[in-house]
Design a protein around this motif. Structure first.
Motif, PDB file in Angstrom:
ATOM      1  N   UNK A 181      -2.788   9.659   4.234  1.00  0.00           N
ATOM      2  CA  UNK A 181      -2.607   9.637   2.784  1.00  0.00           C
ATOM      3  C   UNK A 181      -3.462   8.535   2.164  1.00  0.00           C
ATOM      4  N   UNK A 182      -3.463   7.383   2.803  1.00  0.00           N
ATOM      5  CA  UNK A 182      -4.242   6.248   2.316  1.00  0.00           C
ATOM      6  C   UNK A 182      -5.733   6.589   2.266  1.00  0.00           C
ATOM      7  N   UNK A 183      -6.258   7.187   3.336  1.00  0.00           N
ATOM      8  CA  UNK A 183      -7.673   7.574   3.374  1.00  0.00           C
ATOM      9  C   UNK A 183      -8.007   8.567   2.264  1.00  0.00           C
ATOM     10  N   UNK A 184      -7.149   9.565   2.082  1.00  0.00           N
ATOM     11  CA  UNK A 184      -7.377  10.573   1.038  1.00  0.00           C
ATOM     12  C   UNK A 184      -7.332   9.921  -0.342  1.00  0.00           C
ATOM     13  N   UNK A 185      -6.356   9.074  -0.574  1.00  0.00           N
ATOM     14  CA  UNK A 185      -6.220   8.414  -1.876  1.00  0.00           C
ATOM     15  C   UNK A 185      -7.443   7.556  -2.194  1.00  0.00           C
ATOM     16  N   UNK A 186      -7.974   6.866  -1.209  1.00  0.00           N
ATOM     17  CA  UNK A 186      -9.195   6.085  -1.416  1.00  0.00           C
ATOM     18  C   UNK A 186     -10.382   6.994  -1.704  1.00  0.00           C
ATOM     19  N   UNK A 223       3.260   5.914  -2.980  1.00  0.00           N
ATOM     20  CA  UNK A 223       4.464   6.579  -3.483  1.00  0.00           C
ATOM     21  C   UNK A 223       4.467   6.695  -5.004  1.00  0.00           C
ATOM     22  N   UNK A 224       3.675   5.864  -5.681  1.00  0.00           N
ATOM     23  CA  UNK A 224       3.665   5.882  -7.143  1.00  0.00           C
ATOM     24  C   UNK A 224       2.583   6.791  -7.730  1.00  0.00           C
ATOM     25  N   UNK A 225       1.801   7.447  -6.891  1.00  0.00           N
ATOM     26  CA  UNK A 225       0.735   8.324  -7.380  1.00  0.00           C
ATOM     27  C   UNK A 225       1.314   9.560  -8.057  1.00  0.00           C
ATOM     28  N   UNK A 235       0.831  -1.202   0.000  1.00  0.00           N
ATOM     29  CA  UNK A 235       0.000   0.000   0.000  1.00  0.00           C
ATOM     30  C   UNK A 235       0.866   1.254   0.000  1.00  0.00           C
ATOM     31  N   UNK A 236       1.939   1.212   0.755  1.00  0.00           N
ATOM     32  CA  UNK A 236       2.862   2.354   0.799  1.00  0.00           C
ATOM     33  C   UNK A 236       3.481   2.565  -0.585  1.00  0.00           C
ATOM     34  N   UNK A 237       3.848   1.491  -1.252  1.00  0.00           N
ATOM     35  CA  UNK A 237       4.404   1.599  -2.604  1.00  0.00           C
ATOM     36  C   UNK A 237       3.377   2.204  -3.561  1.00  0.00           C
ATOM     37  N   UNK A 238       2.105   1.834  -3.407  1.00  0.00           N
ATOM     38  CA  UNK A 238       1.042   2.410  -4.236  1.00  0.00           C
ATOM     39  C   UNK A 238       0.930   3.912  -4.001  1.00  0.00           C
ATOM     40  N   UNK A 268      -7.873   7.695  -6.108  1.00  0.00           N
ATOM     41  CA  UNK A 268      -6.524   7.640  -6.650  1.00  0.00           C
ATOM     42  C   UNK A 268      -5.957   6.227  -6.586  1.00  0.00           C
ATOM     43  N   UNK A 269      -6.466   5.436  -5.640  1.00  0.00           N
ATOM     44  CA  UNK A 269      -6.105   4.019  -5.537  1.00  0.00           C
ATOM     45  C   UNK A 269      -7.376   3.219  -5.299  1.00  0.00           C
ATOM     46  N   UNK A 270      -7.305   1.950  -5.600  1.00  0.00           N
ATOM     47  CA  UNK A 270      -8.438   1.054  -5.417  1.00  0.00           C
ATOM     48  C   UNK A 270      -7.949  -0.203  -4.722  1.00  0.00           C
ATOM     49  N   UNK A 271      -8.768  -0.720  -3.834  1.00  0.00           N
ATOM     50  CA  UNK A 271      -8.439  -1.946  -3.114  1.00  0.00           C
ATOM     51  C   UNK A 271      -9.302  -3.073  -3.663  1.00  0.00           C
ATOM     52  N   UNK A 272      -8.665  -4.173  -3.992  1.00  0.00           N
ATOM     53  CA  UNK A 272      -9.394  -5.334  -4.486  1.00  0.00           C
ATOM     54  C   UNK A 272      -9.225  -6.483  -3.498  1.00  0.00           C
TER      55      UNK A 272
END
Length: 80
Positions: free
Chosen positions: A65-70, A46-48, A41-44, A74-78
């Motif tokens: 950052x994770x909450x904002x990205x979701x 950092x790649x934004x 998740x951290x790598x995801x 900006x990121x998706x969890x599968x």
């Protein structure tokens, strides 16, 4: 096999013999009790693309950052 988790506050890492998105624990390095995110998740995060990130992104803890990205899609969890 072990998995690596990263402290949201100081980015210290710990390993555990299981894989989940995050763990809650007290960091041995900074003493904060909080969320450690799985290293993938951290790598995801950092790649934004920098141009899509909020102005104060760098000052946010990793879990924020994770909450904002979701929230901003900006990121998706599968599921596995």
């Amino acid at each position: 096999m072990t998995e690596t988790y990263v402290c949201s506050d100081c980015r210290e890492t710990v390993t555990r013999p299981f894989e989940i998105r995050s763990i809650i624990r007290t960091c041995d390095e900074c003493g904060e009790n909080g969320r450690f995110l799985h290293e993938s998740l951290v790598e995801s995060l950092e790649s934004l693309p920098r141009e899509e990130l909020p102005e104060n992104w760098e000052s946010m803890p990793l879990d924020e950052q994770f909450k904002v990205a979701l929230r901003e899609d900006l990121i998706f969890i599968t599921r596995k």
